[in-house]
Design an enzyme around this catalytic site. Structure first.
Site, PDB file in Angstrom:
ATOM      1  N   LEU A 172       0.864  -1.177   0.000  1.00  0.00           N
ATOM      2  CA  LEU A 172       0.000   0.000   0.000  1.00  0.00           C
ATOM      3  C   LEU A 172       0.898   1.223   0.000  1.00  0.00           C
ATOM      4  CD1 LEU A 172      -2.846  -0.578   2.654  1.00  0.00           C
ATOM      5  CD2 LEU A 172      -3.017  -0.750   0.173  1.00  0.00           C
ATOM      6  N   ASP A 173       0.421   2.310  -0.588  1.00  0.00           N
ATOM      7  CA  ASP A 173       1.147   3.568  -0.509  1.00  0.00           C
ATOM      8  C   ASP A 173       1.290   3.984   0.952  1.00  0.00           C
ATOM      9  OD1 ASP A 173       1.240   3.685  -3.262  1.00  0.00           O
ATOM     10  OD2 ASP A 173      -0.476   5.040  -3.435  1.00  0.00           O
ATOM     11  N   ARG A 174       2.321   4.749   1.226  1.00  0.00           N
ATOM     12  CA  ARG A 174       2.594   5.177   2.607  1.00  0.00           C
ATOM     13  C   ARG A 174       1.397   5.876   3.247  1.00  0.00           C
ATOM     14  NH1 ARG A 174       7.641   9.144   4.404  1.00  0.00           N
ATOM     15  NH2 ARG A 174       7.096   9.293   6.609  1.00  0.00           N
ATOM     16  N   ARG A 274      -5.807   6.394  -7.289  1.00  0.00           N
ATOM     17  CA  ARG A 274      -5.578   7.840  -7.196  1.00  0.00           C
ATOM     18  C   ARG A 274      -5.597   8.485  -8.578  1.00  0.00           C
ATOM     19  NH1 ARG A 274      -0.398   8.055  -3.211  1.00  0.00           N
ATOM     20  NH2 ARG A 274      -0.678  10.307  -3.473  1.00  0.00           N
TER      21      ARG A 274
END
Length: 350
Positions: A172-174, A274
């Site tokens: 997952l993205d930060r 996103r």
């Protein structure tokens, strides 16, 4: 079907958790060369089926792959006393001779503190002897690097020193919160990654996007291309030269100026939800990469504190038994507070 949606043990933490690393100093000692003697290792069931070269990469860390191939080619690596090739497959019970290899000893690493270890332990939502699933807080990367002393996987390893194997199944993205699968056995890692490749694991995200999401927009299948800015920062854009990508969308709640949507990525590209949301004209609130500056400032001035993207639900089958599991992760406080404010504003206007 096994369905799990336990209560949140403790409010999920925020980017501040990662700051704990500042309180722990790494040793400043210079790297030294170390040479380990000959080792003979017996292959266990969990490592059976691996290629010799990949097995050695895990056994001899911090050495270039070229050295691994050189010691195999020279016959210094033996399996059951016989020479092997890099693609030789290992079986349970095989004895692997690993020759002495000189490598540079790394400086002492920063150890995650007890507080961040406790936060991550409390975030575990499901666990058996093969895997676990964590409700990752926003602001914590899944792994260290790029200026970060540690991430989720390093914290879990520090909190569970008795665990011989802990590896991320996916990422997952930060700044994205939510469900992340971690394998406790190599066999489970192979199984779950194969399930992902064949799209047999269903992921559903909740995202708060700017504007009113059109009910008619149920899918975005624009190709995505990764690129770097002059600063070296990684970005993604819709581009005909990019990789095939598909995200399914469904509006859940409509507020004044925002919509809570469910996004289901069919493919797993970097920043997929996103970029697809932004391409559709409805960027995710708090997204400092793909939301325009005016909208971003408006969201933050109204109290928005984070990227409003949360890996909400997972549906998968367990590696050994094939039992179906459904998990849902609660929002953290920042996400829940933003939704509560929008709800209150909507009710006040009715």
């Amino acid at each position: 079907m096994m369905s799990r949606s336990p209560r949140q043990k403790r409010s999920s933490t925020s980017p501040g958790t990662a700051r704990e690393s500042r309180n722990h100093q790494a040793s400043g000692a210079r790297s030294a060369e170390v040479k380990q003697g000959v080792r003979k290792v017996v292959v266990d069931e969990d490592n059976a089926g691996q290629r010799v070269d990949n097995y050695l990469m895990a056994q001899i860390r911090d050495v270039p792959r070229s050295i691994i191939y050189r010691i195999i080619r020279k016959g210094e690596v033996r399996v059951n006393r016989g020479r092997v090739k890099p693609d030789t497959r290992l079986n349970t019970g095989d004895e692997v001779r690993i020759p002495p290899v000189t490598r540079k000893e790394k400086p002492e690493q920063v150890v995650p503190g007890s507080r961040v270890q406790g936060v991550m332990q409390d975030a575990v939502m499901f666990e058996n002897d093969e895997m676990l699933v964590v409700n990752k807080p926003s602001g914590i990367a899944v792994h260290g690097g790029s200026g970060l002393d540690f991430g989720l996987i390093e914290v879990l390893r520090a909190a569970r020193p008795q665990s011989r194997f802990l590896e991320l199944v996916h990422r997952l993205d930060r700044d994205t919160s939510g469900l992340v699968m971690v394998a406790k056995k190599r066999s489970a890692l192979r199984y779950l990654q194969d399930e992902l490749r064949h799209k047999r694991i269903r992921k559903r995200y909740h995202a708060l996007v700017a504007g009113d999401w059109p009910p008619s927009v149920k899918r975005v299948d624009e190709p995505l291309l990764r690129f770097e800015l002059g600063s070296g920062e990684r970005r993604v854009r819709v581009d005909a030269a990019g990789k095939e990508s598909l995200t399914l969308f469904r509006g859940l709640e409509y507020y004044s100026g925002y919509t809570l949507v469910e996004a289901s990525p069919v493919t797993g590209r970097t920043h997929q939800i996103r970029v697809h949301s932004a391409w559709a004209g409805h960027p995710i609130a708090g997204d400092d990469k793909y939301m325009d500056d005016v909208s971003l400032r408006a969201f933050r001035s109204a109290g928005g504190q984070r990227l409003m993207l949360h890996a909400r639900a997972l549906d998968f089958t367990l590696p050994s038994t094939g039992e179906a599991v459904h998990l849902e992760a609660p929002y953290d406080r920042a996400f829940a507070d933003t939704i509560a404010r929008l709800n209150a504003r909507r009710k006040a206007s009715e």
